[in-house]
Scaffold this active site. Structure first.
Site, PDB file in Angstrom:
ATOM      1  N   PHE A 139       7.496  -0.796  -4.346  1.00 55.33           N
ATOM      2  CA  PHE A 139       8.217   0.059  -3.592  1.00 55.33           C
ATOM      3  C   PHE A 139       7.206   0.481  -2.316  1.00 55.33           C
ATOM      4  O   PHE A 139       5.961   0.534  -2.525  1.00 55.33           O
ATOM      5  CB  PHE A 139       8.564   1.442  -4.167  1.00 55.33           C
ATOM      6  CG  PHE A 139       9.031   2.289  -3.412  1.00 55.33           C
ATOM      7  CD1 PHE A 139      10.520   2.439  -3.192  1.00 55.33           C
ATOM      8  CD2 PHE A 139       8.375   3.398  -2.553  1.00 55.33           C
ATOM      9  CE1 PHE A 139      11.265   3.107  -2.426  1.00 55.33           C
ATOM     10  CE2 PHE A 139       9.011   4.203  -1.754  1.00 55.33           C
ATOM     11  CZ  PHE A 139      10.701   4.210  -1.749  1.00 55.33           C
ATOM     12  N   ASP A 224      -0.900  -1.556  -0.147  1.00 54.12           N
ATOM     13  CA  ASP A 224      -0.195  -0.395  -0.570  1.00 54.12           C
ATOM     14  C   ASP A 224      -0.826   0.622  -1.156  1.00 54.12           C
ATOM     15  O   ASP A 224      -0.615   0.618  -2.204  1.00 54.12           O
ATOM     16  CB  ASP A 224       1.315  -0.779  -0.460  1.00 54.12           C
ATOM     17  CG  ASP A 224       2.173   0.826  -0.449  1.00 54.12           C
ATOM     18  OD1 ASP A 224       1.691   1.791  -0.463  1.00 54.12           O
ATOM     19  OD2 ASP A 224       3.488   0.856  -0.374  1.00 54.12           O
ATOM     20  N   LYS A 253       0.943  10.089   1.056  1.00 51.00           N
ATOM     21  CA  LYS A 253       0.938  11.063   0.104  1.00 51.00           C
ATOM     22  C   LYS A 253      -0.066  12.062  -0.236  1.00 51.00           C
ATOM     23  O   LYS A 253       0.102  13.265   0.543  1.00 51.00           O
ATOM     24  CB  LYS A 253       1.415  10.365  -1.362  1.00 51.00           C
ATOM     25  CG  LYS A 253       2.657   9.642  -1.400  1.00 51.00           C
ATOM     26  CD  LYS A 253       3.069   9.387  -2.945  1.00 51.00           C
ATOM     27  CE  LYS A 253       4.465   9.017  -2.948  1.00 51.00           C
ATOM     28  NZ  LYS A 253       4.945   7.748  -2.517  1.00 51.00           N
TER      29      LYS A 253
HETATM   30  C1  LIG Z   1       5.877   6.926  -1.871  1.00 47.61           C
HETATM   31  C2  LIG Z   1       5.582   5.626  -1.317  1.00 47.61           C
HETATM   32  C3  LIG Z   1       5.898   4.822  -0.069  1.00 47.61           C
HETATM   33  C4  LIG Z   1       6.596   5.661   0.794  1.00 47.61           C
HETATM   34  O1  LIG Z   1       6.014   6.857   1.338  1.00 47.61           O
HETATM   35  P1  LIG Z   1       6.922   7.904   2.067  1.00 47.61           P
HETATM   36  O2  LIG Z   1       6.156   8.971   2.624  1.00 47.61           O
HETATM   37  O3  LIG Z   1       8.041   8.386   1.321  1.00 47.61           O
HETATM   38  O4  LIG Z   1       7.645   7.218   3.181  1.00 47.61           O
HETATM   39  C5  LIG Z   1       5.437   3.670  -0.032  1.00 47.61           C
HETATM   40  N1  LIG Z   1       4.842   3.111  -0.929  1.00 47.61           N
HETATM   41  C6  LIG Z   1       4.414   3.570  -1.950  1.00 47.61           C
HETATM   42  C7  LIG Z   1       3.684   2.859  -2.830  1.00 47.61           C
HETATM   43  C8  LIG Z   1       4.812   4.855  -2.283  1.00 47.61           C
HETATM   44  O5  LIG Z   1       4.662   5.244  -3.483  1.00 47.61           O
END
Ligand SMILES: *Cc1c(COP(=O)(O)O)cnc(C)c1O
Length: 400
Positions: A139, A224, A253
């Site tokens: 994700f 990420d 986050k």
């Molecule tokens: C939450 C998340 C995202 C997206 O972040 P947003 O602030 O919602 O755009 C991207 N990568 C990972 C691993 C995430 O947990």
């Protein structure tokens, strides 16, 4: 205003893209939140791994209040001291980062990371090196490039055509990665722990192999760490556990404890290619977000990160003990990011029953419960969380 009226009003006017619990949260303090009916909850999801210091942490509140009286936003036509200080604090002690780009969310940080990977290769004279290798079940966010890298088809439906040049490989499969990397690969993007896949840690040694393979192939390695970063796993960044340095890393986050912020961290060599005019963000690096994030880093480095390790070990121990209910198959994750694997009961039902017990967690798919509590969770709160989950598990109807 109670839950019922707020929920009804919300449902009438907000777009219906979320499956929201019929609860409106109105106040928070540490790991506790209260709803509009006055009910108290132990919050073990914390805005999906965002409120790393819990709700309304006094140091973050003080930093925001002071900054709100001083300066909010000046754009990137000028420098502002908080952005400079925060960038310095982020690269301090980093295994690789010397440059920082600020934005406002995880998707934006990934978007910048992916764009920079292509630009870096193009600047080096290899515009044909534009493919991104990403992992299945990953994700990376909802903007088009980040979405195209997200390896879950359910998020793609209706939004095609996706950004071209993305290929997916099974997470943790070294041979598949080796086969996918080649003279057209710009970068490999990967999460040290796949959060949205159900808290799936990378197999031992996978990140190190990814480092070696991307280097051999002339591709960049992009981590990420939007969910795993800023202390979530018990180290400032999850990749520190493996001692593997990427070329680029995204964060968001927890970085400002709930104030919207994202950051892209880059090595000197790669970061230098985000040249004037090539990429930008109006709000990126705004003084309020940077002040909040500076306070977060100070508290984490002042002992909160270290303290979280003992409590997370205790939480895992208590969650493991719930195997005795017959409804827990295992617990996986690291630090304050843990997935409880269920058997014989539906995760959605357990989440609702847990809420009725006064515990907030979330379901990933139908068989995993995610715990992403504050790093400041106390040992007593960890015990209480496990006790409440236990009660919910025992009350859950058997799945046919
Ligand atoms: C939450 C998340 C995202 C997206 O972040 P947003 O602030 O919602 O755009 C991207 N990568 C990972 C691993 C995430 O947990």
């Amino acid at each position: 205003m109670n839950n019922e009226t707020l929920v009804a009003r919300g449902k009438a006017v907000l777009t219906p893209n979320y499956r929201q619990a019929p609860v409106a949260l109105v106040r928070g303090e540490g790991s506790r939140v209260w709803d509009a009916d006055g009910r108290e909850y132990l919050d073990c999801i914390c805005g999906i791994a965002v409120n790393a210091l819990g709700h309304c942490h006094p140091a973050v509140v003080a930093a925001l209040e002071a900054q709100a009286r001083e300066l909010w936003h000046v754009s990137n036509l000028f420098f502002n001291p908080r952005a400079v200080e925060l960038a310095e604090a982020l690269v301090e002690g980093s295994l690789f980062a010397r440059r920082v780009f600020f934005c406002n969310s995880g998707a934006e940080a990934n978007e910048a990371m992916l764009k920079l990977a292509r630009k870096y290769q193009a600047d080096l004279g290899h515009p044909e090196r534009n493919e991104i290798v990403a992992c299945l079940s990953s994700f990376h966010g909802r903007t088009m490039f980040a979405l195209s890298c997200t390896g879950q088809e359910k998020y793609h439906h209706g939004f095609e055509p996706l950004v071209p040049g993305v290929r997916h490989v099974p997470y943790g499969d070294v041979e598949a990665l080796r086969g996918a990397l080649g003279p057209r690969t710009a970068a490999f993007i990967v999460e040290p722990i796949q959060g949205e896949a159900g808290v799936m840690p990378a197999p031992e040694g996978y990140l190190a192999r990814a480092r070696a393979l991307t280097r051999e192939a002339g591709a960049l390695l992009c981590f990420d760490e939007v969910q795993t970063g800023v202390g979530r796993t018990g180290r400032m960044w999850a990749h520190e556990w493996d001692g593997v340095a990427p070329d680029l890393m995204s964060s968001a986050k927890a970085i400002a404890n709930g104030f919207p912020m994202g950051a892209l961290l880059a090595s000197e060599e790669v970061g230098a290619h985000l040249t004037p005019g090539s990429h930008a963000s109006t709000f990126g690096g705004n003084a309020l977000g940077c002040a909040a994030a500076l306070a977060v880093l100070k508290v984490l480095r002042g002992g909160a990160l270290e303290a979280s390790r003992a409590v997370s070990a205790r939480l895992v121990e208590r969650l493991e003990a719930l195997r005795a209910t017959g409804r827990v198959k295992g617990v996986r994750g690291r630090g304050m990011l843990q997935g409880v694997l269920l058997q014989g009961v539906s995760a959605g039902a357990v989440v609702e029953l847990a809420r009725a017990q006064g515990l907030l967690v979330n379901a990933i798919g139908d068989s995993v419960i995610r715990f992403a509590p504050a790093l400041t969770l106390t040992a007593a709160e960890a015990d209480l969380a496990a006790e409440r989950l236990g009660a919910a598990l025992r009350a859950a109807p058997a799945k046919e």
